[in-house]
Design a protein around this motif. Structure first.
Motif, PDB file in Angstrom:
ATOM      1  N   ASP A  87      -5.926   0.858  -1.758  1.00  0.00           N
ATOM      2  CA  ASP A  87      -4.516   1.173  -1.637  1.00  0.00           C
ATOM      3  C   ASP A  87      -3.704  -0.109  -1.546  1.00  0.00           C
ATOM      4  O   ASP A  87      -4.239  -1.221  -1.718  1.00  0.00           O
ATOM      5  CB  ASP A  87      -4.266   2.092  -0.436  1.00  0.00           C
ATOM      6  N   ASN A  94       0.179   2.478  -8.397  1.00  0.00           N
ATOM      7  CA  ASN A  94      -0.286   2.672  -7.033  1.00  0.00           C
ATOM      8  C   ASN A  94       0.262   4.010  -6.551  1.00  0.00           C
ATOM      9  O   ASN A  94       1.033   4.660  -7.263  1.00  0.00           O
ATOM     10  CB  ASN A  94       0.137   1.507  -6.125  1.00  0.00           C
ATOM     11  N   TYR A 112       2.595   4.845  -4.784  1.00  0.00           N
ATOM     12  CA  TYR A 112       4.052   4.919  -4.676  1.00  0.00           C
ATOM     13  C   TYR A 112       4.760   4.576  -5.975  1.00  0.00           C
ATOM     14  O   TYR A 112       5.986   4.607  -6.045  1.00  0.00           O
ATOM     15  CB  TYR A 112       4.537   3.990  -3.558  1.00  0.00           C
ATOM     16  N   HIS A 113       4.009   4.238  -6.993  1.00  0.00           N
ATOM     17  CA  HIS A 113       4.605   3.902  -8.296  1.00  0.00           C
ATOM     18  C   HIS A 113       3.666   4.423  -9.371  1.00  0.00           C
ATOM     19  O   HIS A 113       2.701   3.750  -9.745  1.00  0.00           O
ATOM     20  CB  HIS A 113       4.800   2.393  -8.425  1.00  0.00           C
ATOM     21  N   GLN A 114       3.947   5.634  -9.845  1.00  0.00           N
ATOM     22  CA  GLN A 114       3.018   6.327 -10.724  1.00  0.00           C
ATOM     23  C   GLN A 114       3.567   6.604 -12.118  1.00  0.00           C
ATOM     24  O   GLN A 114       2.832   7.112 -12.955  1.00  0.00           O
ATOM     25  CB  GLN A 114       2.605   7.665 -10.082  1.00  0.00           C
ATOM     26  N   ASP A 126      -1.937   9.180 -11.579  1.00  0.00           N
ATOM     27  CA  ASP A 126      -2.428   9.018 -10.211  1.00  0.00           C
ATOM     28  C   ASP A 126      -3.920   8.761 -10.348  1.00  0.00           C
ATOM     29  O   ASP A 126      -4.711   9.680 -10.562  1.00  0.00           O
ATOM     30  CB  ASP A 126      -2.161  10.268  -9.377  1.00  0.00           C
TER      31      ASP A 126
END
Length: 204
Positions: free
Chosen positions: A78, A51, A53-55, A33
């Protein structure tokens, strides 16, 4: 962890060196993150975008004892291009996921969401039946309770669980040398840039 980026003159390059623990035998993933968007590369090969939502990315060829050179080209924005004025590196971890547990989690999450949707669309009886079935299943799950400190020391490494525990427990930061090692190795980041704005993390 939770250190400010060394610069906002993006893209900022974040570099880490890590070694997969020798006793890890299962799949290995990286979880980050970074406080914005980024491109993750491992050993010189692009892996994918990061991002909020995709870590997490699984490393198909990683194995116990392997050395990893990790690089992230990061931008403090973002998904919709809105700037993050105070970007921070919040998480940088090697993870050995339990695939069976994750599959169960996905199934239970889907069932819970189905119950919510049934209730929202005027079918409370079906929603209640599904909720009861979930409750019965949870009651059958064996949960170790003999060593609260060891359990909580692992649980608080998950951000969502840490927030929940912090709200109900007087002292939730359990750091015990006797606690079993969690299947997650979090790397620290130095936060000290060189002249190019690059910041290198220490060896794990």
């Amino acid at each position: 962890m939770n250190e400010s980026w060394p610069s906002r003159d993006f893209p900022v390059t974040l570099r880490f060196e890590a070694t997969v623990p020798a006793d890890w035998t299962g799949p290995v993933s990286l979880r980050f993150d970074v406080g914005g968007e980024g491109l993750l590369s491992v050993n010189g090969r692009p892996i994918g975008g990061l991002n909020p939502y995709h870590q997490e990315y699984r490393l198909a060829e990683a194995s116990g004892g392997q050395r990893l050179s990790i690089e992230i080209q990061a931008s403090p924005k973002d998904l919709f291009g809105r700037p993050n004025l105070r970007p921070r590196l919040k998480m940088a971890c090697l993870v050995e996921p339990d695939l069976e547990v994750r599959a169960l989690h996905d199934d239970l999450s889907a069932a819970h969401e189905a119950a919510r949707q049934l209730l929202a669309h005027g079918q409370p009886d079906l929603a209640a039946q599904l909720a009861d079935a979930l409750s019965d299943l949870f009651n059958q799950l064996p949960i170790p309770r003999s060593d609260s400190a060891a359990y909580l020391s692992r649980a608080v490494q998950q951000r969502e669980q840490a927030d929940q525990i912090a709200g109900i427990w007087d002292e939730w930061d359990f750091a015990s040398e006797d606690s079993p090692r969690s299947p997650m190795i979090c790397a620290r980041h130095s936060g000290r840039p060189d002249r190019s704005g690059t910041s290198a993390g220490p060896t794990c």
